[in-house]
Write a protein that holds these residues in place. Structure first.
Motif, PDB file in Angstrom:
ATOM      1  N   ARG A  97       0.849  -1.188   0.000  1.00 12.43           N
ATOM      2  CA  ARG A  97       0.000   0.000   0.000  1.00 12.43           C
ATOM      3  C   ARG A  97       0.884   1.236   0.000  1.00 12.43           C
ATOM      4  O   ARG A  97       1.753   1.388   0.836  1.00 12.43           O
ATOM      5  CB  ARG A  97      -0.904   0.025   1.229  1.00 12.43           C
ATOM      6  N   SER A 148       0.579   5.497   0.057  1.00 11.78           N
ATOM      7  CA  SER A 148      -0.426   6.488   0.410  1.00 11.78           C
ATOM      8  C   SER A 148       0.203   7.837   0.666  1.00 11.78           C
ATOM      9  O   SER A 148       1.354   7.938   1.059  1.00 11.78           O
ATOM     10  CB  SER A 148      -1.151   6.027   1.674  1.00 11.78           C
ATOM     11  N   ASP A 149      -0.598   8.880   0.488  1.00  8.12           N
ATOM     12  CA  ASP A 149      -0.133  10.221   0.798  1.00  8.12           C
ATOM     13  C   ASP A 149      -0.135  10.487   2.301  1.00  8.12           C
ATOM     14  O   ASP A 149       0.544  11.368   2.779  1.00  8.12           O
ATOM     15  CB  ASP A 149      -0.976  11.270   0.061  1.00  8.12           C
ATOM     16  N   PRO A 192      -5.651   4.340   4.132  1.00  8.48           N
ATOM     17  CA  PRO A 192      -5.949   5.079   2.913  1.00  8.48           C
ATOM     18  C   PRO A 192      -5.554   4.348   1.630  1.00  8.48           C
ATOM     19  O   PRO A 192      -4.578   3.609   1.603  1.00  8.48           O
ATOM     20  CB  PRO A 192      -5.122   6.353   3.064  1.00  8.48           C
ATOM     21  N   TYR A 193      -6.340   4.553   0.594  1.00  8.87           N
ATOM     22  CA  TYR A 193      -6.040   4.083  -0.753  1.00  8.87           C
ATOM     23  C   TYR A 193      -5.894   5.316  -1.634  1.00  8.87           C
ATOM     24  O   TYR A 193      -6.819   6.131  -1.711  1.00  8.87           O
ATOM     25  CB  TYR A 193      -7.174   3.214  -1.305  1.00  8.87           C
ATOM     26  N   PRO A 194      -4.752   5.495  -2.295  1.00  6.77           N
ATOM     27  CA  PRO A 194      -4.536   6.701  -3.094  1.00  6.77           C
ATOM     28  C   PRO A 194      -5.455   6.776  -4.312  1.00  6.77           C
ATOM     29  O   PRO A 194      -5.783   5.756  -4.920  1.00  6.77           O
ATOM     30  CB  PRO A 194      -3.076   6.585  -3.529  1.00  6.77           C
ATOM     31  N   VAL A 195      -5.880   7.994  -4.618  1.00  6.60           N
ATOM     32  CA  VAL A 195      -6.671   8.276  -5.816  1.00  6.60           C
ATOM     33  C   VAL A 195      -5.929   9.387  -6.548  1.00  6.60           C
ATOM     34  O   VAL A 195      -5.897  10.522  -6.076  1.00  6.60           O
ATOM     35  CB  VAL A 195      -8.106   8.729  -5.455  1.00  6.60           C
ATOM     36  N   HIS A 235      -6.932  10.618  -1.387  1.00 13.17           N
ATOM     37  CA  HIS A 235      -7.128   9.219  -1.036  1.00 13.17           C
ATOM     38  C   HIS A 235      -8.569   8.984  -0.573  1.00 13.17           C
ATOM     39  O   HIS A 235      -9.299   9.936  -0.320  1.00 13.17           O
ATOM     40  CB  HIS A 235      -6.155   8.798   0.072  1.00 13.17           C
ATOM     41  N   HIS A 252     -11.053   5.814   1.773  1.00 16.86           N
ATOM     42  CA  HIS A 252     -10.978   4.700   2.716  1.00 16.86           C
ATOM     43  C   HIS A 252     -12.148   3.752   2.470  1.00 16.86           C
ATOM     44  O   HIS A 252     -13.254   4.193   2.149  1.00 16.86           O
ATOM     45  CB  HIS A 252     -11.080   5.195   4.165  1.00 16.86           C
ATOM     46  N   TRP A 308     -17.097   3.108   0.162  1.00 15.80           N
ATOM     47  CA  TRP A 308     -15.881   3.917   0.086  1.00 15.80           C
ATOM     48  C   TRP A 308     -16.228   5.341   0.495  1.00 15.80           C
ATOM     49  O   TRP A 308     -17.284   5.850   0.134  1.00 15.80           O
ATOM     50  CB  TRP A 308     -15.322   3.921  -1.337  1.00 15.80           C
ATOM     51  N   PRO A 314     -13.100  11.562  -1.155  1.00 20.76           N
ATOM     52  CA  PRO A 314     -11.728  12.034  -0.949  1.00 20.76           C
ATOM     53  C   PRO A 314     -11.683  12.963   0.274  1.00 20.76           C
ATOM     54  O   PRO A 314     -12.729  13.404   0.764  1.00 20.76           O
ATOM     55  CB  PRO A 314     -11.411  12.803  -2.229  1.00 20.76           C
TER      56      PRO A 314
END
Length: 117
Positions: free
Chosen positions: A17, A19-20, A49-52, A57, A59, A78, A81
Motif C-alpha cells: 500500500r 499512500s499520501d 488510505p487508498y490513493p486516488v 485518497h 478509505h 468507500w 476524498p
C-alpha cells in the motif's frame, strides 16, 4: 561457495500500500434512516488510505449495524476524498444503503472523524 538456486531465501509479496498519509484511519458513527418502524446505528473504523490520483485518497469501510427490531443489516462502501479542516487535518463523507433484511433496507450518511493512527 555459491548457493544452489533451491537454497535461496525468497518471500512472496501479496499486498503493498502506498499512500499520501500512510497508516491513518478514521472512526465513523451515524444512524440509519427510520424505516419499518425503527433505525440502526452504523459505526466502525475505516481501512487505511487508498490513493486516488489527483484527488488524495479514500478509505474502505464495512460492518454490521446495531441489533434493533430483532435483526441487523450489513453495510460497506468507500468514503469521499479528503475534505480539509481549517486548522489542518481532514475528514471524509460517506453514504450508502444497508443490505436487505426483514423485507427492508436503510440508508445512511455521515462524516468520519478527523483521523487517528
Amino acid at each position: 561457495m555459491r548457493k544452489k538456486r533451491s537454497d535461496q531465501h525468497t518471500h512472496a509479496v501479496d499486498f503493498i500500500r502506498f499512500s499520501d498519509t500512510p497508516g491513518h484511519i478514521h472512526a465513523y458513527s451515524t444512524r440509519t434512516s427510520f424505516n419499518h418502524g425503527h433505525r440502526h446505528q452504523v459505526r466502525g473504523r475505516t481501512s487505511g488510505p487508498y490513493p486516488v490520483p489527483g484527488r488524495g485518497h479514500v478509505h474502505y469501510y464495512e460492518g454490521v449495524t446495531s441489533f434493533d427490531d430483532g435483526h441487523v443489516h450489513y453495510f460497506r462502501g468507500w468514503t469521499s476524498p479528503p475534505i480539509p479542516l481549517p486548522g489542518g487535518g481532514h475528514y471524509h463523507t460517506f453514504a450508502g444503503e444497508t443490505t436487505l433484511n426483514d423485507r427492508h433496507i436503510h440508508s445512511y450518511r455521515g462524516r468520519t472523524s478527523e483521523g487517528y493512527r
